[in-house]
Write a protein that holds these residues in place. Sequence first.
Motif, short mmCIF file in Angstrom:
data_model
loop_
_atom_site.label_atom_id
_atom_site.label_comp_id
_atom_site.label_asym_id
_atom_site.label_seq_id
_atom_site.Cartn_x
_atom_site.Cartn_y
_atom_site.Cartn_z
N ARG A 117 -9.64 -0.32 -5.35
CA ARG A 117 -10.81 -1.19 -5.51
C ARG A 117 -10.68 -2.44 -4.65
NH1 ARG A 117 -13.05 -3.58 -11.31
NH2 ARG A 117 -14.85 -4.71 -10.45
N GLU A 118 -9.47 -2.98 -4.59
CA GLU A 118 -9.24 -4.19 -3.81
C GLU A 118 -9.26 -3.94 -2.30
OE1 GLU A 118 -6.48 -6.29 -1.26
OE2 GLU A 118 -5.83 -4.54 -2.39
N ALA A 119 -8.83 -2.73 -1.87
CA ALA A 119 -8.66 -2.46 -0.44
C ALA A 119 -9.81 -1.67 0.19
CB ALA A 119 -7.36 -1.68 -0.22
N LYS A 120 -10.80 -1.24 -0.59
CA LYS A 120 -11.80 -0.30 -0.08
C LYS A 120 -12.58 -0.83 1.12
CE LYS A 120 -15.43 -1.63 -3.39
NZ LYS A 120 -16.33 -1.14 -4.47
N GLY A 121 -12.74 -2.14 1.23
CA GLY A 121 -13.51 -2.70 2.33
C GLY A 121 -12.87 -2.51 3.69
N PRO A 134 -12.61 5.78 6.87
CA PRO A 134 -12.75 7.17 6.39
C PRO A 134 -12.34 8.23 7.41
CG PRO A 134 -14.66 5.87 5.75
CD PRO A 134 -13.85 5.00 6.67
N ARG A 135 -12.60 8.02 8.69
CA ARG A 135 -12.25 9.04 9.67
C ARG A 135 -10.75 9.24 9.75
NH1 ARG A 135 -15.02 8.97 15.53
NH2 ARG A 135 -16.76 9.44 14.12
N ALA A 174 -4.82 -0.28 3.74
CA ALA A 174 -6.01 0.26 3.09
C ALA A 174 -6.12 1.77 3.29
CB ALA A 174 -7.26 -0.43 3.63
N ASN A 175 -5.82 2.26 4.49
CA ASN A 175 -5.89 3.70 4.77
C ASN A 175 -4.85 4.47 3.97
OD1 ASN A 175 -7.98 3.30 6.59
ND2 ASN A 175 -6.65 3.30 8.39
N LEU A 176 -3.67 3.90 3.84
CA LEU A 176 -2.63 4.55 3.04
C LEU A 176 -3.06 4.66 1.58
CD1 LEU A 176 0.54 2.78 4.49
CD2 LEU A 176 -0.04 5.22 4.73
N ILE A 177 -3.64 3.60 1.05
CA ILE A 177 -4.10 3.63 -0.33
C ILE A 177 -5.18 4.70 -0.52
CG2 ILE A 177 -5.38 2.32 -2.08
CD1 ILE A 177 -3.92 -0.20 -0.99
N GLY A 178 -6.16 4.73 0.39
CA GLY A 178 -7.22 5.72 0.29
C GLY A 178 -6.70 7.14 0.38
N GLY A 205 0.80 -1.22 0.00
CA GLY A 205 0.00 0.00 0.00
C GLY A 205 0.83 1.26 0.00
N PHE A 206 2.14 1.14 0.12
CA PHE A 206 3.02 2.32 0.08
C PHE A 206 4.33 1.93 -0.60
CE2 PHE A 206 4.27 0.21 4.00
CZ PHE A 206 5.65 0.31 4.00
N GLY A 207 5.16 2.95 -0.84
CA GLY A 207 6.48 2.70 -1.39
C GLY A 207 6.64 3.07 -2.85
N TYR A 208 5.54 3.44 -3.55
CA TYR A 208 5.66 3.72 -4.98
C TYR A 208 6.60 4.91 -5.22
CZ TYR A 208 4.38 4.37 -9.86
OH TYR A 208 4.42 4.48 -11.23
N ALA A 209 6.29 6.06 -4.64
CA ALA A 209 7.14 7.23 -4.85
C ALA A 209 8.49 7.09 -4.15
CB ALA A 209 6.42 8.49 -4.36
N LEU A 210 8.50 6.45 -2.98
CA LEU A 210 9.76 6.26 -2.25
C LEU A 210 10.77 5.50 -3.09
CD1 LEU A 210 8.76 5.41 1.44
CD2 LEU A 210 10.25 7.26 0.69
N VAL A 211 10.30 4.50 -3.82
CA VAL A 211 11.19 3.70 -4.66
C VAL A 211 11.44 4.38 -6.00
CG1 VAL A 211 11.46 1.50 -5.88
CG2 VAL A 211 10.56 1.53 -3.55
#
Length: 242
Positions: A61-65, A69-70, A165-169, A24-30
Amino acid sequence: MDIATALLFNLVIGVAAFMSSLTGFGYALVATPFLVLLFPPQLVVPVVLISWVPLATLVAREAKGKMQPRRIGRWVLGGVFGVPLGGYGLARVDEGVMLAAIGGITLIAALTLWLKPSRPLQKEGLAAAAVGFVSGVMGGATGMSGPPVILFGLNQGWDHRELRANLIGYFVIIHSLALVFLGEFGILNWETLLLGVAALPGLMLGYAGGMYLKEKVSQRHFRSLAFALVCIGGLLALVKNG
């Protein structure tokens, strides 16, 4: 862009997409520290943000469940004020200074992630907004908005599935906002859009690999790999600046 550069570009994007799909993280970091070895920082930041959009759509889409939100909203509340400041800095700051900032931020982020602070705050609302602000500044300036919010979630001891999931959102919202401001500052153009399209092969391969191994790789092994990649990327950015 010649063939060798295109292959290196997609390799970097593929590894970044793999790491991001996995956790859920690491895209920009890498991606950012390695791509600044191929392109100017003012080009890399919007390309990283644009190329992440299709990946964000898939992983969200995969992680939304499991999204909360808070908690996401508190980060966003601070981030909306930080992104314009970071974007302004990207448009105005010298390239050498930006390279040093990207390299330094990357190394600091890697070190703090490795140390993993563990003193949860009892009242996390205001702290979360402050962390979101710092994340927004970093995202607008370098494309790397992850370290502050990742560290915050780890420090609070959130369940790793909910944190992912929160990081993705959060990234979906804050990176979309960053793209808007970068467009206002004149940083987005046809070149960045075409590079975003050129990243799709590596992006999709990385996504497929990350999703396949998501439940198979231990957190310990992943942290070691992520730490090594981020440190090498940060050092390379600093060496190029020197």
